[in-house]
Structure formats: structure tokens, C-alpha cells
Scaffold this motif. Structure first.
Motif, mmCIF file in Angstrom:
data_model
loop_
_atom_site.group_PDB
_atom_site.id
_atom_site.type_symbol
_atom_site.label_atom_id
_atom_site.label_comp_id
_atom_site.label_asym_id
_atom_site.label_seq_id
_atom_site.Cartn_x
_atom_site.Cartn_y
_atom_site.Cartn_z
ATOM 1 N N GLN A 29 -2.607 -12.081 -2.867
ATOM 2 C CA GLN A 29 -3.129 -11.152 -1.859
ATOM 3 C C GLN A 29 -3.984 -10.070 -2.514
ATOM 4 O O GLN A 29 -3.705 -9.651 -3.624
ATOM 5 N N ARG A 31 -3.765 -7.009 -1.970
ATOM 6 C CA ARG A 31 -2.967 -5.869 -1.485
ATOM 7 C C ARG A 31 -1.941 -5.548 -2.567
ATOM 8 O O ARG A 31 -1.420 -6.441 -3.222
ATOM 9 N N CYS A 42 2.334 -1.768 -0.927
ATOM 10 C CA CYS A 42 2.537 -2.094 0.492
ATOM 11 C C CYS A 42 3.945 -1.664 0.914
ATOM 12 O O CYS A 42 4.922 -1.923 0.207
ATOM 13 N N SER A 47 0.538 -3.312 9.975
ATOM 14 C CA SER A 47 -0.685 -3.044 10.743
ATOM 15 C C SER A 47 -1.929 -3.392 9.925
ATOM 16 O O SER A 47 -2.960 -2.759 10.060
ATOM 17 N N CYS A 48 -1.814 -4.408 9.060
ATOM 18 C CA CYS A 48 -2.921 -4.789 8.173
ATOM 19 C C CYS A 48 -4.202 -5.035 8.959
ATOM 20 O O CYS A 48 -5.296 -4.784 8.469
ATOM 21 N N CYS A 52 -4.994 -0.869 7.054
ATOM 22 C CA CYS A 52 -3.782 -0.455 6.334
ATOM 23 C C CYS A 52 -3.756 1.064 6.276
ATOM 24 O O CYS A 52 -4.631 1.674 5.671
ATOM 25 N N LYS A 57 -3.679 -2.257 1.141
ATOM 26 C CA LYS A 57 -4.561 -3.422 1.273
ATOM 27 C C LYS A 57 -5.975 -3.012 0.856
ATOM 28 O O LYS A 57 -6.474 -1.981 1.300
ATOM 29 N N ASP A 59 -9.858 -2.713 0.844
ATOM 30 C CA ASP A 59 -11.025 -2.924 1.696
ATOM 31 C C ASP A 59 -12.231 -2.316 0.992
ATOM 32 O O ASP A 59 -12.109 -1.686 -0.066
ATOM 33 N N PRO A 169 3.358 -7.615 5.616
ATOM 34 C CA PRO A 169 2.013 -8.173 5.808
ATOM 35 C C PRO A 169 2.065 -9.402 6.712
ATOM 36 O O PRO A 169 3.127 -10.021 6.860
ATOM 37 N N THR A 172 3.221 -13.712 3.846
ATOM 38 C CA THR A 172 3.534 -13.480 2.431
ATOM 39 C C THR A 172 3.772 -14.791 1.684
ATOM 40 O O THR A 172 3.794 -14.792 0.457
ATOM 41 N N ASP A 197 4.062 -12.473 11.699
ATOM 42 C CA ASP A 197 3.617 -11.744 12.892
ATOM 43 C C ASP A 197 4.099 -12.400 14.180
ATOM 44 O O ASP A 197 3.494 -12.222 15.245
#
Ligand code: SF4
Length: 377
Positions: A29, A31, A42, A47-48, A52, A57, A59, A169, A172, A197
């Protein structure tokens, strides 16, 4: 960094699949799993997407901020609308428009276009001129072609015991041992993502679950306990399939529609081959086999494919200027001071999420830009 720790769901799936053909592995990842590079680990707030809140994470802001600290100037709310060619075949300038429709020009020794695999070809094609009627960097006629994603087969079910999704996340762990083999003669490869999720992706849970219970008349404590009992048992699998390059899957310019700056909108042609749809059917069988091992109920398979949002292809990399757009350093074959950075340069896409490969290729291009600037100094 060490792997992101597996979730309880990962452990339940791993245990259920012991001794089967499926091998569960931690997913690499972009992250932080530990404090690293001035950013925290993390904390599993889930709420990735869209963002984040703690910066664990990665970006693009990470490097944008560093560039500004190093002296870069950022022009916010400005849109590149055209690359201008100089007589020697190099790019001379980029024309841009501000949000208030005023215009500007930037001249430079080196240009890097990094607008992802739809907007980058759009800008190149929209920069057509009398000298380059096919657009910039498009001698090969490959700009915009071979648009790819990882078409997704989603399946979801209800476990017997709580697996506690909706935390950590989005994913994973995954099943990675189906990414290659003899079967690729007939259908595409895939990797199976184990989702943390719940049913969020296929049906918008847990909000949709609450709406269903409300429609059944549940309120107050009865609603709260039904929600907790039900949503803690949501499980979701996603097979991300390999899509082969198809020159007819492409981004071109719309003949009629333009944006507020007068640039033609992108027109997208996209289809799945039998090679991919056969893999989606195979994915449904594999998901059912995994769910059977987990002894779940209420198995559902999405009837249509979902997009992964991994927009790839359209400015493909290759050794030949006749059949590709950029060289291995991500430099345009046609214009020596133009670099195209991002997922567009993938000639093929495999099955894995592309971020880490995009980052690695960008570092390679950055080193080449630096070398070229030094040589010209
Ligand atoms: S779960 Fe996602 S949003 Fe939450 S801290 Fe980790 S990376 Fe950031």
C-alpha cells in the motif's frame, strides 16, 4: 515499512481458506504502517476515499508541498489548454486559462504532462496544429488508444459470525496466486481483493442497510441493534481482472462539445472482450467457492462489471516510435523535452492497483528530467 496489520476479517478468511487453492497475502500500500517521512501511521479510520484525515495515505499533496518548499510556483485554478511546438520539434510553451477565463503562457526547457490517462491524451490531441494535424506526440497514432482499467466482478454475502467490517483501510489483504498461469491462454488473470468496507461498494451500505430496516419499521434501539448485528457480518470480494490493450478502446476528441475554455471534451469508447468477460464468469465461481468455505448466506454477484477507477493506457510506453508514444524514461518519442507521467504509459496492466508502479516510473522520469536539465545547463 512493515505490512499494514491484517483485519479480523482477513484472519477469518485466511483461516477458512487454509489448505485450499487460495493464498491470502498482505497487500502492498501507499499508506504508512508506521510513522514515516513526517506522516503518521494509519489509524484505521476507514475514510481513505475521499481523503485520509491524518495523512497516513499518500496523495499528491506530499510532493506538491515539497516542490513549493523547494521553490516551485503553483498556479491554482488554472488549466493547461494547449502545448505549443517550436520549429525544432521541441515543445516551446504551454498555454493555460485561469478560472476567470484570462490566459497565460509558460515557457520552459522541459515539460511534464501528468494529467492521467484521459486528460493527458485530451491535451495532446487538442494541441493539434498545421504542423501536427494528429496532435502532439502522436506520430504513432497511439495517443488515446488502448484505454484500460481492471474490470471488477463484485460479490457479497452475510457471514455467520461477526467479521467487523467498516473499519481500517478499504482492503488490507488479497488472494494473489491467480495472477498468472496456463489459463491466461483462454481468459484474463485476476486478483481477489478482500474488502474491509462491507457492502459499501456494491449497495451503499451501511446507509442502505439502515434505510432497509427503516422501511421495515425499525426505530430506536431495535434499529441500532439490528444494524450492529447485520452490518458486522457484511463481507465483500472483488476480482480485479487484467484487461488486454485494445486500440479501439480509446479517448478521442468530441466533435461538437467543448469545455468553458473551448477545448473539445474527451469522447470515450470502451468495451470488454470475451477474454475479460470469461474471467468475470470464472471470478463468480471462485467467489462462490470462497464463500462456501466461509459458510456464508445470501451470496450475491453483481450482474454487471464495475470499474476500478484505474485509468491506464492511452500514451503507451515502448521502444519503437512507430508503435508507442513514450520511451522507457517516459519521454515522448517525437518531442525530446516532453515527458508524459502517469498511468497512461502502461502498455499492459496486469491485475494489481497501479499506484506503486506509477510512482516508480515517475521517479525514473524525474531522474531523466534532472539529467537532461543538467546536460543543457
Ligand atoms: S484507514 Fe484510510 S483514512 Fe483512515 S488513517 Fe488509514 S489510510 Fe487514513
Amino acid at each position: 515499512m512493515p505490512p499494514i496489520p491484517p483485519t479480523w476479517l482477513d484472519k477469518v478468511v485466511t483461516r477458512a481458506l487454509e489448505g485450499s487453492r487460495f493464498e491470502v497475502r498482505s497487500t502492498p500500500q501507499a499508506r504508512n504502517s508506521v510513522f514515516h517521512d513526517q506522516r503518521p501511521a494509519c489509524c484505521g479510520s476507514a475514510s481513505c476515499i475521499p481523503i485520509c484525515p491524518v495523512g497516513a495515505k499518500y496523495d499528491a499533496n506530499v510532493h506538491l508541498n515539497r516542490a513549493v518548499t523547494a521553490g516551485a510556483t503553483v498556479l491554482p485554478r488554472a488549466t493547461a489548454v494547449k502545448l505549443e511546438l517550436s520549429p525544432d520539434g521541441k515543445i516551446a510553451a504551454v498555454h493555460f486559462r485561469r478560472w476567470d477565463l484570462t490566459e497565460g503562457i509558460v515557457k520552459a526547457k522541459v515539460f511534464v504532462v501528468a494529467c492521467n490517462a484521459i486528460e493527458t491524451p485530451r491535451l495532446l490531441l487538442a494541441s493539434r496544429s498545421a504542423a501536427l494535424p494528429q496532435g502532439v506526440a502522436n506520430r504513432s497514432d497511439q495517443v488515446g488508444r488502448n484505454l484500460m482499467d481492471h474490470p471488477v466482478q463484485l460479490s457479497w454475502a452475510l457471514t455467520n459470525e461477526p467479521v467487523y467490517p467498516y473499519r481500517g483501510p478499504l482492503s488490507t489483504s488479497g488472494i494473489e496466486n491467480l495472477r498468472d498461469g496456463e489459463f491466461r491462454k483462454e481468459r484474463s488473470a485476476l486478483r481477489i481483493e478482500i474488502g474491509n468496507d462491507g457492502w459499501s461498494w456494491p449497495v451503499g451500505a451501511p446507509v442502505s442497510t439502515a434505510a432497509d430496516f427503516a422501511a421495515q419499521g425499525l426505530r430506536g434501539k431495535a434499529m441500532a441493534s439490528a444494524l450492529a448485528e447485520n452490518t458486522s457480518r457484511h463481507i465483500r470480494l472483488a476480482s480485479l481482472t487484467e484487461q488486454e490493450p485494445d486500440p479501439e478502446n480509446r479517448v478521442s476528441l468530441d466533435a461538437d462539445e467543448h469545455d468553458m475554455y473551448g477545448v473539445p471534451l474527451p469522447r470515450i469508447q470502451y468495451r470488454l472482450s470475451d477474454y475479460v468477460t470469461d474471467a468475470m464468469a470464472w471470478a463468480r465461481e471462485l467467489h462462490t467457492a470462497i464463500f462456501t468455505r466461509l459458510q456464508v448466506t445470501q451470496i450475491q454477484h453483481a450482474p454487471e462489471f464495475f470499474g476500478a477507477g484505474h485509468i491506464l493506457g492511452t500514451t503507451r510506453m515502448g521502444a519503437s516510435a512507430e508503435s508507442s508514444v513514450v520511451d522507457p524514461q517516459l519521454r515522448s518519442h517525437d518531442h525530446p523535452n516532453l515527458f508524459l507521467v502517469g498511468g497512461g504509459v502502461f502498455p499492459t496492466v496486469g491485475t494489481a492497483n497501479p499506484t506503486l508502479t506509477i510512482a516508480a516510473l515517475s521517479l525514473r522520469a524525474a531522474a531523466e528530467v534532472q539529467r537532461q536539465l543538467r546536460d543543457e545547463a
